[in-house]
Design a protein around this motif. Structure first.
Motif, PDB file in Angstrom:
ATOM      1  N   LYS A  14      86.189 -78.998 -62.641  1.00 57.87           N
ATOM      2  CA  LYS A  14      86.267 -78.729 -64.079  1.00 57.87           C
ATOM      3  C   LYS A  14      87.545 -77.944 -64.344  1.00 57.87           C
ATOM      4  O   LYS A  14      88.092 -77.290 -63.449  1.00 57.87           O
ATOM      5  N   GLU A  15      87.991 -77.978 -65.571  1.00 56.63           N
ATOM      6  CA  GLU A  15      89.184 -77.224 -65.958  1.00 56.63           C
ATOM      7  C   GLU A  15      89.003 -75.747 -65.618  1.00 56.63           C
ATOM      8  O   GLU A  15      87.935 -75.169 -65.854  1.00 56.63           O
ATOM      9  N   GLY A  16      90.036 -75.140 -65.050  1.00 61.14           N
ATOM     10  CA  GLY A  16      89.994 -73.714 -64.766  1.00 61.14           C
ATOM     11  C   GLY A  16      89.224 -73.330 -63.523  1.00 61.14           C
ATOM     12  O   GLY A  16      89.044 -72.141 -63.224  1.00 61.14           O
ATOM     13  N   GLN A  17      88.767 -74.313 -62.777  1.00 52.68           N
ATOM     14  CA  GLN A  17      87.934 -74.035 -61.610  1.00 52.68           C
ATOM     15  C   GLN A  17      88.762 -74.171 -60.325  1.00 52.68           C
ATOM     16  O   GLN A  17      89.623 -75.047 -60.228  1.00 52.68           O
ATOM     17  N   ASN A  18      88.487 -73.312 -59.357  1.00 53.22           N
ATOM     18  CA  ASN A  18      89.053 -73.484 -58.019  1.00 53.22           C
ATOM     19  C   ASN A  18      88.088 -74.336 -57.195  1.00 53.22           C
ATOM     20  O   ASN A  18      86.864 -74.165 -57.301  1.00 53.22           O
ATOM     21  N   VAL A  19      88.633 -75.223 -56.366  1.00 49.58           N
ATOM     22  CA  VAL A  19      87.786 -75.990 -55.450  1.00 49.58           C
ATOM     23  C   VAL A  19      88.410 -75.950 -54.070  1.00 49.58           C
ATOM     24  O   VAL A  19      89.631 -75.864 -53.928  1.00 49.58           O
ATOM     25  N   THR A  20      87.549 -76.024 -53.047  1.00 50.45           N
ATOM     26  CA  THR A  20      88.029 -75.974 -51.674  1.00 50.45           C
ATOM     27  C   THR A  20      87.667 -77.247 -50.938  1.00 50.45           C
ATOM     28  O   THR A  20      86.505 -77.693 -50.963  1.00 50.45           O
ATOM     29  N   LEU A  21      88.679 -77.826 -50.281  1.00 48.16           N
ATOM     30  CA  LEU A  21      88.497 -79.031 -49.484  1.00 48.16           C
ATOM     31  C   LEU A  21      88.448 -78.629 -48.016  1.00 48.16           C
ATOM     32  O   LEU A  21      89.281 -77.837 -47.552  1.00 48.16           O
ATOM     33  N   SER A  22      87.500 -79.208 -47.311  1.00 47.58           N
ATOM     34  CA  SER A  22      87.307 -78.850 -45.915  1.00 47.58           C
ATOM     35  C   SER A  22      88.036 -79.816 -44.992  1.00 47.58           C
ATOM     36  O   SER A  22      88.107 -81.023 -45.257  1.00 47.58           O
ATOM     37  N   CYS A  23      88.589 -79.284 -43.887  1.00 43.54           N
ATOM     38  CA  CYS A  23      89.178 -80.107 -42.835  1.00 43.54           C
ATOM     39  C   CYS A  23      88.855 -79.472 -41.492  1.00 43.54           C
ATOM     40  O   CYS A  23      89.141 -78.281 -41.269  1.00 43.54           O
ATOM     41  N   GLU A  24      88.229 -80.240 -40.630  1.00 43.27           N
ATOM     42  CA  GLU A  24      87.858 -79.764 -39.300  1.00 43.27           C
ATOM     43  C   GLU A  24      88.327 -80.774 -38.262  1.00 43.27           C
ATOM     44  O   GLU A  24      88.241 -81.974 -38.486  1.00 43.27           O
ATOM     45  N   GLN A  25      88.844 -80.257 -37.123  1.00 38.23           N
ATOM     46  CA  GLN A  25      89.219 -81.156 -36.030  1.00 38.23           C
ATOM     47  C   GLN A  25      88.701 -80.625 -34.707  1.00 38.23           C
ATOM     48  O   GLN A  25      88.658 -79.415 -34.498  1.00 38.23           O
ATOM     49  N   ASN A  26      88.307 -81.540 -33.840  1.00 37.30           N
ATOM     50  CA  ASN A  26      87.841 -81.163 -32.500  1.00 37.30           C
ATOM     51  C   ASN A  26      88.728 -81.788 -31.431  1.00 37.30           C
ATOM     52  O   ASN A  26      88.256 -82.102 -30.323  1.00 37.30           O
ATOM     53  N   LEU A  27      90.001 -81.944 -31.768  1.00 36.97           N
ATOM     54  CA  LEU A  27      90.972 -82.533 -30.852  1.00 36.97           C
ATOM     55  C   LEU A  27      91.724 -81.467 -30.057  1.00 36.97           C
ATOM     56  O   LEU A  27      92.615 -81.800 -29.271  1.00 36.97           O
ATOM     57  N   ASN A  28      91.395 -80.200 -30.314  1.00 36.05           N
ATOM     58  CA  ASN A  28      92.094 -79.075 -29.677  1.00 36.05           C
ATOM     59  C   ASN A  28      93.578 -79.055 -30.043  1.00 36.05           C
ATOM     60  O   ASN A  28      94.422 -78.634 -29.242  1.00 36.05           O
ATOM     61  N   HIS A  29      93.884 -79.514 -31.252  1.00 33.09           N
ATOM     62  CA  HIS A  29      95.264 -79.519 -31.711  1.00 33.09           C
ATOM     63  C   HIS A  29      95.624 -78.159 -32.302  1.00 33.09           C
ATOM     64  O   HIS A  29      94.829 -77.527 -32.993  1.00 33.09           O
ATOM     65  N   ASP A  30      96.867 -77.731 -32.031  1.00 38.53           N
ATOM     66  CA  ASP A  30      97.322 -76.466 -32.600  1.00 38.53           C
ATOM     67  C   ASP A  30      97.746 -76.613 -34.067  1.00 38.53           C
ATOM     68  O   ASP A  30      97.568 -75.709 -34.859  1.00 38.53           O
ATOM     69  N   ALA A  31      98.370 -77.733 -34.394  1.00 33.41           N
ATOM     70  CA  ALA A  31      98.975 -77.891 -35.718  1.00 33.41           C
ATOM     71  C   ALA A  31      98.069 -78.672 -36.659  1.00 33.41           C
ATOM     72  O   ALA A  31      97.425 -79.650 -36.263  1.00 33.41           O
ATOM     73  N   MET A  32      98.029 -78.228 -37.910  1.00 30.92           N
ATOM     74  CA  MET A  32      97.267 -78.931 -38.937  1.00 30.92           C
ATOM     75  C   MET A  32      98.083 -78.984 -40.219  1.00 30.92           C
ATOM     76  O   MET A  32      98.931 -78.109 -40.466  1.00 30.92           O
ATOM     77  N   TYR A  33      97.820 -80.016 -41.021  1.00 31.54           N
ATOM     78  CA  TYR A  33      98.652 -80.294 -42.195  1.00 31.54           C
ATOM     79  C   TYR A  33      97.772 -80.749 -43.355  1.00 31.54           C
ATOM     80  O   TYR A  33      96.734 -81.387 -43.151  1.00 31.54           O
ATOM     81  N   TRP A  34      98.240 -80.472 -44.569  1.00 30.94           N
ATOM     82  CA  TRP A  34      97.640 -81.026 -45.768  1.00 30.94           C
ATOM     83  C   TRP A  34      98.694 -81.799 -46.545  1.00 30.94           C
ATOM     84  O   TRP A  34      99.796 -81.295 -46.793  1.00 30.94           O
ATOM     85  N   TYR A  35      98.311 -83.034 -46.930  1.00 32.72           N
ATOM     86  CA  TYR A  35      99.178 -83.891 -47.727  1.00 32.72           C
ATOM     87  C   TYR A  35      98.462 -84.285 -49.009  1.00 32.72           C
ATOM     88  O   TYR A  35      97.242 -84.386 -49.057  1.00 32.72           O
ATOM     89  N   ARG A  36      99.265 -84.576 -50.005  1.00 34.18           N
ATOM     90  CA  ARG A  36      98.750 -85.144 -51.257  1.00 34.18           C
ATOM     91  C   ARG A  36      99.330 -86.541 -51.409  1.00 34.18           C
ATOM     92  O   ARG A  36     100.518 -86.768 -51.138  1.00 34.18           O
TER      93      ARG A  36
END
Lengths: 116, 112
Positions: A14-36
């Motif tokens: 909704k307008e004015g609302q914060n939302v959180t997107l979850s990302c989990e990995q079990n690859l034992n990777h050090d680096a993580m990224y978010w793209y749009r």
């Protein structure tokens, strides 16, 4: 099964609302990224993290925030300051450049965010 | 950030035909990656290339890392309906670079 999971698949804000997107990995990777990803366009980098407790802004960080408290998790918060949040959000991970490896990123299934 | 020049933007082909798409950059790259994205899904890695001149196959897919390190191509032989999707190239400018640069994608439609 090793991989990257994102939840939810669809998210409504909704307008004015914060939302959180979850990302989990079990690859034992050090680096993580978010793209749009916007329709008909390539991927644009929002934030990335090369190691726990560290993250860097990408090309379009304004209106977004992240945290990296655990190696496996890299949640993205879309804040009310992001005026055009409707898009497809993709999380990715890689072994990480600190390992001196050539970069190969693996992607999660994505979250589609829609504004009501 | 920099985006790679990927062509063509879209292709319509008959089932059974071969497909070729390419990616170019004005600067050299250390790694080239090719991904396929189905509608509403995340990109799936198809082929990774780590050395100039390298030619790598994955089933009906073949990709090459250009000798100048400024380009790469992807070929799909004997296309089938499930090849439909968007194909992206991505490159890492140097080992230790923080992120990848992406092409704008090639949308492939296969007509049965």
């Amino acid at each position: 099964d090793g991989g990257i999971t994102q939840s939810p698949k669809y998210l409504f804000r909704k307008e004015g609302q914060n939302v959180t997107l979850s990302c989990e990995q079990n690859l034992n990777h050090d680096a993580m990224y978010w793209y749009r990803q916007d329709p008909g366009q390539g991927l644009r980098l929002i934030y990335y993290s090369q190691i726990v407790n560290d993250f860097q802004k990408g090309d379009i960080a304004e209106g977004y925030s992240v945290s990296r408290e655990k190696k496996e998790s890299f949640p993205l918060t879309v804040t009310s300051a992001q005026k055009n949040p409707t898009a497809f959000y993709l999380c990715a991970s890689s072994i990480g450049v600190l390992a001196g490896e050539q970069e190969t990123q693996y992607f999660g299934p994505g979250t589609r965010l829609l504004v009501l | 950030g920099q985006q790679l020049n990927q062509s063509p933007q879209s292709m319509f082909i008959q089932e059974g035909e071969d497909v070729s798409m390419n990616c170019t950059s004005s600067s050299i790259f250390n790694t080239w990656l090719w991904y396929k994205q189905d509608p509403g899904e995340g990109p799936v890695l198809l082929i990774a290339l780590y050395k100039a001149g390298e030619l790598t196959s994955n089933g009906r897919l073949t990709a090459q890392f250009g000798i100048t390190r400024k380009d790469s191509f992807l070929n799909i032989s004997a296309s089938i309906p499930s090849d439909v999707g968007i194909y992206f190239c991505a490159g890492q400018p140097w080992t230790g670079a923080n992120n990848l640069f992406f092409g704008t994608g090639t949308r492939l439609t296969v007509i049965p």
